[in-house]
Motif scaffolding. Structure first.
Motif, PDB file in Angstrom:
ATOM      1  N   ARG A  26      92.615  63.369 -10.921  1.00 23.66           N
ATOM      2  CA  ARG A  26      93.821  64.075 -10.446  1.00 23.66           C
ATOM      3  C   ARG A  26      93.619  64.747  -9.089  1.00 23.66           C
ATOM      4  N   CYS A  27      92.453  64.586  -8.502  1.00 30.59           N
ATOM      5  CA  CYS A  27      92.139  65.078  -7.169  1.00 30.59           C
ATOM      6  C   CYS A  27      92.462  66.565  -6.957  1.00 30.59           C
ATOM      7  N   ASN A  28      91.434  67.353  -7.022  1.00 29.25           N
ATOM      8  CA  ASN A  28      91.569  68.777  -6.677  1.00 29.25           C
ATOM      9  C   ASN A  28      91.527  68.841  -5.143  1.00 29.25           C
ATOM     10  N   PHE A  29      92.718  68.639  -4.527  1.00 34.92           N
ATOM     11  CA  PHE A  29      92.750  68.315  -3.092  1.00 34.92           C
ATOM     12  C   PHE A  29      92.579  69.496  -2.155  1.00 34.92           C
ATOM     13  N   LYS A  42      87.596  55.922  -2.088  1.00 33.67           N
ATOM     14  CA  LYS A  42      87.105  55.772  -3.465  1.00 33.67           C
ATOM     15  C   LYS A  42      86.764  57.113  -4.122  1.00 33.67           C
ATOM     16  N   LYS A  43      86.194  58.019  -3.320  1.00 40.63           N
ATOM     17  CA  LYS A  43      85.827  59.320  -3.924  1.00 40.63           C
ATOM     18  C   LYS A  43      87.067  60.146  -4.226  1.00 40.63           C
ATOM     19  N   ILE A  44      88.094  59.955  -3.423  1.00 40.51           N
ATOM     20  CA  ILE A  44      89.349  60.676  -3.707  1.00 40.51           C
ATOM     21  C   ILE A  44      89.873  60.190  -5.058  1.00 40.51           C
ATOM     22  N   LEU A  45      89.783  58.881  -5.276  1.00 45.84           N
ATOM     23  CA  LEU A  45      90.312  58.306  -6.522  1.00 45.84           C
ATOM     24  C   LEU A  45      89.617  58.892  -7.741  1.00 45.84           C
ATOM     25  N   MET A  46      88.284  59.074  -7.642  1.00 43.51           N
ATOM     26  CA  MET A  46      87.552  59.536  -8.819  1.00 43.51           C
ATOM     27  C   MET A  46      87.503  61.064  -8.909  1.00 43.51           C
ATOM     28  N   SER A  47      88.053  61.739  -7.911  1.00 45.98           N
ATOM     29  CA  SER A  47      87.888  63.193  -7.860  1.00 45.98           C
ATOM     30  C   SER A  47      88.794  63.903  -8.856  1.00 45.98           C
ATOM     31  N   GLY A  48      88.360  65.114  -9.185  1.00 50.29           N
ATOM     32  CA  GLY A  48      89.169  65.984 -10.060  1.00 50.29           C
ATOM     33  C   GLY A  48      89.550  65.308 -11.363  1.00 50.29           C
ATOM     34  N   GLY A  95      72.995  56.574   3.551  1.00 51.45           N
ATOM     35  CA  GLY A  95      72.442  57.525   4.523  1.00 51.45           C
ATOM     36  C   GLY A  95      72.747  57.092   5.949  1.00 51.45           C
ATOM     37  N   PHE A  96      73.717  56.193   6.113  1.00 50.25           N
ATOM     38  CA  PHE A  96      74.020  55.598   7.414  1.00 50.25           C
ATOM     39  C   PHE A  96      74.281  56.655   8.497  1.00 50.25           C
ATOM     40  N   GLY A  97      75.094  57.640   8.156  1.00 52.55           N
ATOM     41  CA  GLY A  97      75.483  58.658   9.138  1.00 52.55           C
ATOM     42  C   GLY A  97      74.281  59.455   9.630  1.00 52.55           C
ATOM     43  N   TRP A 151      87.403  70.911   3.678  1.00 54.71           N
ATOM     44  CA  TRP A 151      86.530  70.733   4.849  1.00 54.71           C
ATOM     45  C   TRP A 151      86.739  69.336   5.455  1.00 54.71           C
ATOM     46  N   ALA A 152      86.861  68.328   4.579  1.00 56.06           N
ATOM     47  CA  ALA A 152      87.070  66.957   5.082  1.00 56.06           C
ATOM     48  C   ALA A 152      88.382  66.891   5.879  1.00 56.06           C
ATOM     49  N   TRP A 153      89.464  67.462   5.311  1.00 57.18           N
ATOM     50  CA  TRP A 153      90.761  67.432   6.032  1.00 57.18           C
ATOM     51  C   TRP A 153      90.628  68.192   7.353  1.00 57.18           C
TER      52      TRP A 153
HETATM   53  P1  FDA Z   1      83.574  60.271   1.637  1.00 59.32           P
HETATM   54  O1  FDA Z   1      82.373  60.046   0.801  1.00 59.32           O
HETATM   55  O2  FDA Z   1      84.859  60.614   1.005  1.00 59.32           O
HETATM   56  O3  FDA Z   1      83.850  58.989   2.548  1.00 59.32           O
HETATM   57  C1  FDA Z   1      82.833  58.320   3.235  1.00 59.32           C
HETATM   58  C2  FDA Z   1      83.238  56.887   3.378  1.00 59.32           C
HETATM   59  O4  FDA Z   1      82.324  56.223   4.221  1.00 59.32           O
HETATM   60  C3  FDA Z   1      83.207  56.135   2.047  1.00 59.32           C
HETATM   61  O5  FDA Z   1      84.419  55.445   1.883  1.00 59.32           O
HETATM   62  C4  FDA Z   1      82.023  55.208   2.171  1.00 59.32           C
HETATM   63  O6  FDA Z   1      82.171  54.027   1.425  1.00 59.32           O
HETATM   64  C5  FDA Z   1      82.013  54.967   3.658  1.00 59.32           C
HETATM   65  N1  FDA Z   1      80.722  54.541   4.201  1.00 59.32           N
HETATM   66  C6  FDA Z   1      79.497  55.015   3.894  1.00 59.32           C
HETATM   67  N2  FDA Z   1      78.572  54.353   4.613  1.00 59.32           N
HETATM   68  C7  FDA Z   1      79.235  53.478   5.401  1.00 59.32           C
HETATM   69  C8  FDA Z   1      78.820  52.508   6.356  1.00 59.32           C
HETATM   70  N3  FDA Z   1      77.536  52.320   6.632  1.00 59.32           N
HETATM   71  N4  FDA Z   1      79.771  51.760   6.979  1.00 59.32           N
HETATM   72  C9  FDA Z   1      81.091  51.929   6.688  1.00 59.32           C
HETATM   73  N5  FDA Z   1      81.535  52.822   5.778  1.00 59.32           N
HETATM   74  C10 FDA Z   1      80.615  53.590   5.147  1.00 59.32           C
HETATM   75  N6  FDA Z   1      85.866  67.565  -3.637  1.00 59.32           N
HETATM   76  C11 FDA Z   1      86.956  68.356  -3.779  1.00 59.32           C
HETATM   77  O7  FDA Z   1      87.274  69.108  -2.877  1.00 59.32           O
HETATM   78  N7  FDA Z   1      87.726  68.273  -4.924  1.00 59.32           N
HETATM   79  C12 FDA Z   1      87.419  67.427  -5.950  1.00 59.32           C
HETATM   80  O8  FDA Z   1      88.169  67.340  -6.942  1.00 59.32           O
HETATM   81  C13 FDA Z   1      86.245  66.641  -5.830  1.00 59.32           C
HETATM   82  N8  FDA Z   1      85.857  65.834  -6.849  1.00 59.32           N
HETATM   83  C14 FDA Z   1      84.752  65.027  -6.702  1.00 59.32           C
HETATM   84  C15 FDA Z   1      84.368  64.199  -7.758  1.00 59.32           C
HETATM   85  C16 FDA Z   1      83.272  63.374  -7.618  1.00 59.32           C
HETATM   86  C17 FDA Z   1      82.834  62.522  -8.773  1.00 59.32           C
HETATM   87  C18 FDA Z   1      82.564  63.351  -6.393  1.00 59.32           C
HETATM   88  C19 FDA Z   1      81.381  62.450  -6.192  1.00 59.32           C
HETATM   89  C20 FDA Z   1      82.935  64.183  -5.346  1.00 59.32           C
HETATM   90  C21 FDA Z   1      84.022  65.027  -5.491  1.00 59.32           C
HETATM   91  N9  FDA Z   1      84.407  65.897  -4.465  1.00 59.32           N
HETATM   92  C22 FDA Z   1      85.499  66.707  -4.629  1.00 59.32           C
HETATM   93  C23 FDA Z   1      83.702  65.907  -3.155  1.00 59.32           C
HETATM   94  C24 FDA Z   1      84.498  65.070  -2.153  1.00 59.32           C
HETATM   95  O9  FDA Z   1      84.773  63.804  -2.725  1.00 59.32           O
HETATM   96  C25 FDA Z   1      83.717  64.884  -0.855  1.00 59.32           C
HETATM   97  O10 FDA Z   1      83.273  66.106  -0.373  1.00 59.32           O
HETATM   98  C26 FDA Z   1      84.599  64.217   0.192  1.00 59.32           C
HETATM   99  O11 FDA Z   1      85.015  62.951  -0.284  1.00 59.32           O
HETATM  100  C27 FDA Z   1      83.858  64.053   1.503  1.00 59.32           C
HETATM  101  O12 FDA Z   1      84.687  63.334   2.389  1.00 59.32           O
HETATM  102  P2  FDA Z   1      84.061  62.389   3.507  1.00 59.32           P
HETATM  103  O13 FDA Z   1      85.193  61.668   4.102  1.00 59.32           O
HETATM  104  O14 FDA Z   1      83.144  63.174   4.358  1.00 59.32           O
HETATM  105  O15 FDA Z   1      83.133  61.380   2.687  1.00 59.32           O
END
Ligand code: FDA
Length: 392
Positions: free
Chosen positions: A49-52, A40-46, A171-173, A380-382
């Motif tokens: 357009r995802c700044n990947f 979901k966060k990938i979808l809303m990022s950038g 805050g599960f993690g 960092w995530a990748w």
């Molecule tokens: P991420 O948050 O992506 O994934 C965690 C997953 O765990 C979620 O799907 C969540 O639902 C799930 N989850 C949480 N608790 C759980 C539970 N108890 N049980 C099961 N599942 C659970 N970065 C970047 O490099 N370029 C960009 O363009 C952007 N743009 C951007 C826009 C917006 C609006 C935000 C909020 C963030 C960004 N980011 C970004 C940051 C980037 O999105 C973020 O750093 C990464 O998604 C982190 O990846 P993770 O997989 O660690 O967490």
């Protein structure tokens, strides 16, 4: 009951990457995602357009109590590795600025690519899964979930940070880490707009919507980029960047006229436009309403010829070191990321494995590694997902 080789909690950027890599190694991998879809966060990022990633990734682009921790994973999975994956899937992309790579079309394509890679690697993805209990067993871990009991040899925590709770952040993690004896470095919102209050907010609030290029500084870090006045304070890329370094009660210094020798410029204008008022001259370089406000707040609005040289110099200095006293941040509601997290002292930097609990791994944003704005957080995530995916 199947005993999985790897269960990954969280189907975000890090979890999906880890699953792909482990799946390619023929591990039986299950992703448990509590929301109704992955990425979901990938979808809303950038802005959709995802700044990947970013072409200029260095360890200096990351904040962590241990600045060396990120080096190993970043060195073994580079922006070029992710670009190669994107290219293999025929996804068109471009560099926007400062090495930031964005999809030409939509961030949906990145999620589609990751899910397709998961499918090809035989990874199972279960969404809408609530995990109610995690226990260590002799052979690995036992989980109680809304989909029934699950057993696994390795458990990877990829549940992300606290930003944007509306999108499923929890805050599960951190809680799970604490239960297994890990320390958590204090978390706070980062890459987040800063708020002003009281008299300070009253001074700028009606400038809401006005933007300009600045350099924002705090704690010896300086970021060039846009500043945007908002109804509650200040935002824009330069402010988001510096927000990761700003602490409550800190002052922010902003160069309102970056890239020019302001004192020499004002002297030149005094010579060439001696009868022009300061406000009029400032509008050559600054938005009109901001120039007017600066004169109301700090300078007499006189014809330039009336300023002695030392006063012009002092004015130049003030414009290059404009001070803001933010009261706080907009919080996790709008923060892009979470600073702090699982203490890196207790993790292997090569594999992301817990040094305390065999078979337990932490990857992505839940770890105390936070990138600058510009594609660094996804890298960092990748990279951390890839590191764990090689060994689980
Ligand atoms: P991420 O948050 O992506 O994934 C965690 C997953 O765990 C979620 O799907 C969540 O639902 C799930 N989850 C949480 N608790 C759980 C539970 N108890 N049980 C099961 N599942 C659970 N970065 C970047 O490099 N370029 C960009 O363009 C952007 N743009 C951007 C826009 C917006 C609006 C935000 C909020 C963030 C960004 N980011 C970004 C940051 C980037 O999105 C973020 O750093 C990464 O998604 C982190 O990846 P993770 O997989 O660690 O967490």
């Amino acid at each position: 009951m199947i005993v999985w080789d790897v269960v990954i909690i969280g189907g975000g950027a890090a979890g999906l990457m880890c699953a792909i890599e482990a799946g390619k190694r023929r591990r039986r991998v299950l992703i448990l995602e509590h929301s109704n879809r992955v990425g979901k966060k990938i979808l809303m990022s950038g802005g959709g357009r995802c700044n990947f990633t970013n072409l200029h990734v260095t360890p200096d682009n990351f904040l962590s109590a241990n600045p060396h921790f990120c080096k190993s994973a970043l060195a073994r999975y580079s922006p070029w590795d992710f670009m190669a994956l994107v290219e293999r899937h025929g996804i068109a992309y471009h560099e926007k600025e400062l090495g930031q790579l964005f999809c030409d079309q939509s961030s949906k394509l990145i999620v589609k690519m990751l899910v397709a890679e998961c499918q090809q690697a035989g990874v199972q993805i279960d969404v809408g899964c609530k995990i109610t209990m995690v226990q260590k067993t002799a052979a690995g871990f036992a989980l109680e979930t809304s989909l029934g009991p699950i057993q696994t040899t390795a458990l990877v925590v990829a549940s992300g940070g606290l930003s944007i709770p509306k999108m499923g952040a929890t805050g599960f993690g951190y809680e799970l880490a604490k239960r297994f004896g890990h320390r958590i470095r204090a978390t706070r919102p980062a890459l987040v707009p800063l708020t002003l209050n009281g008299e300070t907010l009253a001074q700028y609030r009606d400038l809401s919507g006005i933007g300009l290029l600045v350099e924002a500084s705090c704690h010896n870090r300086c970021f060039p980029g846009g500043l945007l006045f908002t109804h509650r304070g200040i935002s824009g890329p330069a402010i988001l960047q510096i927000s990761s370094y700003w602490q409550p009660s800190d002052e922010l210094q902003v160069n309102l006229l970056p890239g020019i020798e302001v004192s020499a410029w004002l002297t030149d204008r005094q010579h060439n436009r001696p009868d022009a008022e300061l406000r009029t001259v400032l509008t050559e370089k600054l938005p009109k309403r901001l120039a007017q406000r600066l004169c109301e707040l700090a300078f007499d609005n006189l014809p330039l010829r009336q300023y002695p040289p030392q006063e012009l110099q002092a004015m130049a200095k003030q414009l290059q070191h404009w001070r803001f006293h933010p009261q706080g941040t907009e919080g996790y509601r709008t923060a892009e990321v979470t600073l702090g997290g699982v203490n890196t002292d207790e993790l292997s930097s090569a594999t992301m494995a817990s040094k305390k609990v065999p078979g337990l791994y932490f990857i992505g944003e839940v770890v105390d590694v936070t990138g600058h704005l510009g594609g660094f957080n996804f890298q960092w995530a990748w990279a951390s997902g890839h590191a764990a995916g090689q060994v689980v």
